[in-house]
Design a protein around this motif. Structure first.
Motif, short mmCIF file in Angstrom:
data_model
loop_
_atom_site.label_atom_id
_atom_site.label_comp_id
_atom_site.label_asym_id
_atom_site.label_seq_id
_atom_site.Cartn_x
_atom_site.Cartn_y
_atom_site.Cartn_z
N UNK A 67 -11.62 57.07 52.98
CA UNK A 67 -10.69 57.67 52.01
C UNK A 67 -10.13 56.58 51.10
N UNK A 68 -10.04 56.87 49.83
CA UNK A 68 -9.53 55.90 48.87
C UNK A 68 -8.02 55.77 48.98
N UNK A 69 -7.51 54.68 48.37
CA UNK A 69 -6.07 54.44 48.35
C UNK A 69 -5.32 55.59 47.69
N UNK A 70 -5.81 56.03 46.54
CA UNK A 70 -5.14 57.10 45.81
C UNK A 70 -5.16 58.41 46.58
N UNK A 71 -6.23 58.66 47.34
CA UNK A 71 -6.34 59.91 48.11
C UNK A 71 -5.32 59.92 49.25
N UNK A 72 -5.08 58.77 49.86
CA UNK A 72 -4.11 58.70 50.96
C UNK A 72 -2.68 58.71 50.42
N UNK A 73 -2.47 57.96 49.33
CA UNK A 73 -1.12 57.87 48.76
C UNK A 73 -0.72 59.15 48.03
N UNK A 74 -1.68 59.85 47.45
CA UNK A 74 -1.42 61.01 46.60
C UNK A 74 -0.48 62.06 47.18
N UNK A 75 -0.74 62.55 48.42
CA UNK A 75 0.13 63.60 48.98
C UNK A 75 1.60 63.21 49.07
N UNK A 76 1.86 61.93 49.36
CA UNK A 76 3.24 61.47 49.46
C UNK A 76 3.91 61.50 48.08
N UNK A 77 3.16 61.12 47.06
CA UNK A 77 3.71 61.16 45.71
C UNK A 77 3.94 62.60 45.27
N UNK A 78 2.99 63.49 45.60
CA UNK A 78 3.16 64.91 45.27
C UNK A 78 4.40 65.47 45.95
N UNK A 79 4.61 65.08 47.19
CA UNK A 79 5.78 65.55 47.94
C UNK A 79 7.08 65.15 47.24
N UNK A 80 7.17 63.90 46.78
CA UNK A 80 8.39 63.44 46.13
C UNK A 80 8.54 64.02 44.72
N UNK A 81 7.42 64.32 44.07
CA UNK A 81 7.48 64.99 42.77
C UNK A 81 8.11 66.37 42.94
N UNK A 82 7.77 67.05 44.03
CA UNK A 82 8.39 68.35 44.31
C UNK A 82 9.89 68.18 44.53
N UNK A 83 10.28 67.09 45.23
CA UNK A 83 11.72 66.80 45.38
C UNK A 83 12.40 66.77 44.01
N UNK A 84 11.77 66.03 43.09
CA UNK A 84 12.36 65.86 41.76
C UNK A 84 12.48 67.16 41.00
N UNK A 85 11.43 67.98 41.04
CA UNK A 85 11.44 69.25 40.30
C UNK A 85 12.49 70.20 40.86
N UNK A 86 12.50 70.37 42.18
CA UNK A 86 13.47 71.28 42.81
C UNK A 86 14.89 70.78 42.58
N UNK A 87 15.11 69.48 42.75
CA UNK A 87 16.45 68.91 42.56
C UNK A 87 16.92 69.09 41.12
N UNK A 88 16.02 68.93 40.16
CA UNK A 88 16.39 69.10 38.75
C UNK A 88 16.80 70.53 38.46
N UNK A 89 16.06 71.49 38.99
CA UNK A 89 16.40 72.91 38.79
C UNK A 89 17.77 73.22 39.38
N UNK A 90 18.03 72.70 40.57
CA UNK A 90 19.33 72.93 41.23
C UNK A 90 20.45 72.27 40.41
N UNK A 91 20.23 71.02 39.98
CA UNK A 91 21.26 70.28 39.23
C UNK A 91 21.60 70.99 37.92
N UNK A 92 20.59 71.45 37.19
CA UNK A 92 20.83 72.15 35.93
C UNK A 92 21.53 73.48 36.18
N UNK A 93 21.15 74.17 37.24
CA UNK A 93 21.78 75.45 37.58
C UNK A 93 23.25 75.26 37.92
#
Length: 319
Positions: free
Chosen positions: A226-252
């Motif tokens: 497995x490549x570096x990006x393939x292993x690292x990718x899910x963790x980055x996706x997980x934190x991107x979801x943190x950012x999106x959900x947190x932004x929606x809550x903060x604006x609300x």
């Protein structure tokens, strides 16, 4: 038959996204803790921005109302008044000069005291006691002394019936609001830096724990090529979801607070702060604000995740 390279990359990308979403659900409690701190961080950033807009707008409104009133004697003729107006308009710091006649001054007085029967009755029983005046608006309220020095010259003073009015209470209000704005800006910067650091640290530890829990699985993935990006990718996706959900809550949350602050049945706004204009600005630029908050949230999460994976996965290749 081999799959086209482009199709293979798309399949890999979808798997990375899917794994990241599953990790988000799997680490629910850690995700909630990380998002809570990130939401607070984004709220502080947004409220600092709102506070700056509010105070800037308030200062502008009060500044527009600041003027210098020069009261003229009744014997000053129109020619003399016109010459004085021309001389005042020639001063560098004068924005405009309005000549108010005795009749206009009386009309303004009646409008300002239309609910006070006693005052209206008293002034109606005498000749118009109010003087004509010049209302001088300065360009820069911080240089109002230049105008003051001119109108207090002996030859100008002789034309005046009363002391010149400088709207001192408004100038004091501006000084107070400016001091408050500077204090809030400094506090906002400190709060933003502090909570951004805490937010990144919590996300960092969250990813570290997730890596530790999945260390055997990750080792196997590496051994299977497995490549570096393939292993690292899910963790980055997980934190991107943190950012999106947190932004929606903060604006609300921000929208709810502003809506509550502008509700006539729940007034929490001081006399010097115009929240309604900020609320209107927030609504008019809602999508832009939401997009900006999401971008900040994604940036904080992605950077934290990248650092954590780079440190704890100890990748030696760049495949």
């Amino acid at each position: 038959m081999a799959k086209p390279p482009g199709n293979h990359k798309m399949v890999s990308f979808m798997r990375v996204v899917k794994t990241g979403m599953l990790n988000f659900v799997r680490n629910a409690w850690l995700s909630i803790a990380a998002m809570a701190v990130m939401t607070i961080t984004l709220c502080i950033i947004l409220f600092s921005f709102i506070a700056n807009i509010t105070l800037t707008n308030t200062i502008t409104q009060i500044t527009d109302k600041i003027d210098i009133s020069v009261y003229l004697k009744d014997e000053v003729d129109q020619a003399t008044a016109d010459k004085l107006i021309g001389d005042v308009e020639g001063l560098p710091n004068v924005k405009s000069v309005e000549f108010v006649t005795k009749e206009q001054a009386l009309e303004d007085y009646r409008k300002a005291n239309e609910n006070n029967i006693d005052l209206l009755l008293a002034i109606s029983q005498t000749d118009n006691p109010l003087p004509a005046s010049l209302r001088i608006k300065p360009v820069d309220v911080n240089k109002i002394e230049e105008i003051k020095n001119y109108v207090e010259q002996p030859e100008v003073k002789e034309l005046q019936s009363d002391e010149t009015s400088y709207s001192a209470e408004r100038r004091e209000a501006i000084d107070n609001i400016t001091s408050t704005a500077n204090l809030l800006q400094r506090a906002g910067v400190v709060g933003i830096v502090l909570f951004t650091a805490v937010s990144m640290l919590i996300i960092f530890n969250t990813i570290q724990m997730a890596i530790f829990n999945r260390r055997e699985e990750l080792k196997i993935m590496r051994l299977l090529g497995a490549s570096t990006s393939y292993i690292r990718g899910p963790f980055i996706v997980e934190t991107v979801i943190y950012g999106i959900v947190s932004a929606v809550i903060a604006v609300s949350v921000s929208a709810s607070v502003l809506s509550l602050a502008t509700n006539p049945s729940f007034i929490v706004v001081t006399a010097f702060v115009d929240i309604q204009s900020v609320y209107n600005y927030f609504n008019e630029n809602f999508l832009l604000i939401l997009t900006g908050q999401m971008a900040l949230g994604i940036l904080i999460g992605a950077v934290s995740s990248y650092i954590a994976t780079r440190r704890y996965l100890k990748f030696k290749t760049s495949k």
